[in-house]
Every structure is written in C-alpha cells, then in structure tokens.
Design an enzyme around this catalytic site. Structure first.
Site, PDB file in Angstrom:
ATOM      1  N   LEU A  95       0.860  -1.181   0.000  1.00 30.14           N
ATOM      2  CA  LEU A  95       0.000   0.000   0.000  1.00 30.14           C
ATOM      3  C   LEU A  95       0.897   1.232   0.000  1.00 30.14           C
ATOM      4  CD1 LEU A  95      -2.574  -1.016   2.750  1.00 30.14           C
ATOM      5  CD2 LEU A  95      -2.910  -1.088   0.275  1.00 30.14           C
ATOM      6  N   ASN A 109      -3.669  -6.234   9.356  1.00 30.83           N
ATOM      7  CA  ASN A 109      -3.219  -7.278   8.440  1.00 30.83           C
ATOM      8  C   ASN A 109      -3.109  -8.599   9.191  1.00 30.83           C
ATOM      9  OD1 ASN A 109      -1.970  -8.425   6.025  1.00 30.83           O
ATOM     10  ND2 ASN A 109      -0.042  -8.362   7.156  1.00 30.83           N
ATOM     11  N   HIS A 111      -1.076 -12.129   9.220  1.00 27.86           N
ATOM     12  CA  HIS A 111       0.211 -12.596   8.702  1.00 27.86           C
ATOM     13  C   HIS A 111       0.487 -14.025   9.175  1.00 27.86           C
ATOM     14  CE1 HIS A 111       4.290 -12.248   7.191  1.00 27.86           C
ATOM     15  NE2 HIS A 111       4.733 -12.744   8.344  1.00 27.86           N
ATOM     16  N   ASP A 162       5.317  -5.518   8.060  1.00 27.17           N
ATOM     17  CA  ASP A 162       4.947  -6.504   9.085  1.00 27.17           C
ATOM     18  C   ASP A 162       5.567  -6.186  10.441  1.00 27.17           C
ATOM     19  OD1 ASP A 162       3.475  -7.890   7.192  1.00 27.17           O
ATOM     20  OD2 ASP A 162       5.161  -9.144   6.608  1.00 27.17           O
TER      21      ASP A 162
END
Ligand code: GRF
Length: 220
Positions: A95, A109, A111, A162
C-alpha cells in the site's frame, strides 16, 4: 454498525471467517465492501454472501504510471465505502503512504507467522527466540529455517513491513512431514479464529490506535 472494508487477493478464507462471524452475530461490525486487484476466490465469496465487491485491476506491478493510477483508484474505492476499519486478508500488494494517511491507524493485516511486539528481528516463543518471518514467504521460511513452531499474527499496518503493533498472535507447531501446504492450512485455521477477535478489539476501542504520523506502508 461499524463498517469494514476487506482487501484480498487470494482464496478468501479469512474473508469467509469474517463473513461467518458477522452471520453468527459475533463480529462488532459489518463487511461493507470487498476489494481485490484480481479475479479471485475472495471476490467469489463476497458475491455468494451478497456483499458489495470491486475489482481494481493491476496488470503490471512494475509499470510506475499504471501503479500510480491503481493506488489512486484503490484509495478512492475504499473511501467510497466509508470504512471504520480496513482489513488486509491475503492482500498481496504494497500500500502506498497515501492509503495509510487516508485511513490512519485503521488498517490491520493477518500474517502467517509470529511477529514481535517491538518490531525487532526476533520473536519470543515457547521454543525460545525465533526469527521474525516477514514478507510473503513466511510459511516457506518457517520450513527453511527448520523452526519447531511458527504461528499467526494480526497487527496494525504501519510504514515498516509486518512490524506494526500486534493485536493478537498465536503459535502453531511445525509437524514432522509438514510441507508448505499442510503448514499453511494449519496456520490458516488459527488465523480464522484470531482475525474476527482482532477486528472486534479494534472496533470496540480496546486497542490504542497509532498516531497518523506513524503510518504508511505495506503488508504481506
Ligand atoms: C493468509 O495466510 C494470510 O495470513 C496471508 O495470506 C493468506 C490469505 O489466505 N497474508 P486466504 O486468501 O484468506 O485464504
């Protein structure tokens, strides 16, 4: 009712977990829109569930001009649904900063690996300190490193890959004979349980949101 927009590029089993949670009355919000960059299982699941969906196609990721247009269309498409929360559920694209500036602290998110609270290179586990596996090869990485455990993490998306604040995390054992498919399936079963809980935590305000200044970035 809080409005959730889901971005997904894959089979959509995490989207399905949200749909199922909403149907069972255990989700603190409603999936208002599903957006994908490609024809995929997630869009099919949205259609079956009667949820609005949009395909914002990106043909050539490396074409800067196409990418800029894509990023602009994507943010406007998501904004059109007036989301309280944006969930990346198998969204396989980076993004741009503009996206997260537009939705500050509102993007999470899921993961397929354990991620640490401090954004560092290792993560504490029942098997000691392990490498934090970021990016889109995290399941393969657990096997390559010969890790005894890996896991699933839901985190807030920030400028670093992340590395945003962890909302929920759970270990998954790596079993003898596991290959990428069997391990990923076991991780996904945990993801499907964690993701609706993490959404609820975000929407009921029990998780402090990072300042707008801190956001921008990517997922995997
Ligand atoms: C999940 O394992 C998620 O952690 C990763 O991509 C996968 C998506 O699976 N980011 P699905 O499309 O939800 O089945």
């Amino acid at each position: 009712m809080s409005r959730i927009v889901v971005l997904a590029s894959g089979s959509g089993t995490n989207l399905q977990a949200l749909i199922d949670a909403e149907r069972s009355g255990t989700l603190a919000g409603s999936v208002a829109l599903v957006v994908s960059d490609r024809a995929c299982g997630a869009l099919e699941r949205a259609e079956v569930a009667g949820i609005a969906s949009a395909l914002v196609p990106l043909r050539d990721r490396k074409d800067q001009t196409e990418r800029a247009g894509f990023d602009a269309r994507l943010v406007e498409m998501v904004a059109s649904a007036r989301p309280d929360l944006v969930v990346l559920a198998g969204w396989m694209l980076l993004l741009d900063d503009g996206f997260l500036v537009r939705f500050p602290g509102q993007v999470i998110n899921v993961h397929p690996a354990l991620l640490p609270d401090d954004g560092g290179p290792t993560v504490a586990s029942s098997a000691g300190q392990l490498p934090a596996l970021r990016g889109d090869r995290a399941v393969r990485g657990a096997l390559r490193h010969g890790l005894p455990v890996t896991g699933a993490t839901v985190h807030v998306v920030t400028a670093e890959l992340d590395a945003g604040p962890v909302i929920l995390r759970e270990e998954v054992p790596v079993l003898p004979g596991d290959d990428e498919t069997t391990l990923h399936e076991r991780i996904k079963r945990v993801e499907h349980r964690l993701l609706p809980l993490a959404v609820n935590r975000m929407l009921d305000g029990t998780l402090e949101r990072p300042a707008a200044r801190a956001v921008g970035g990517i997922q995997a």
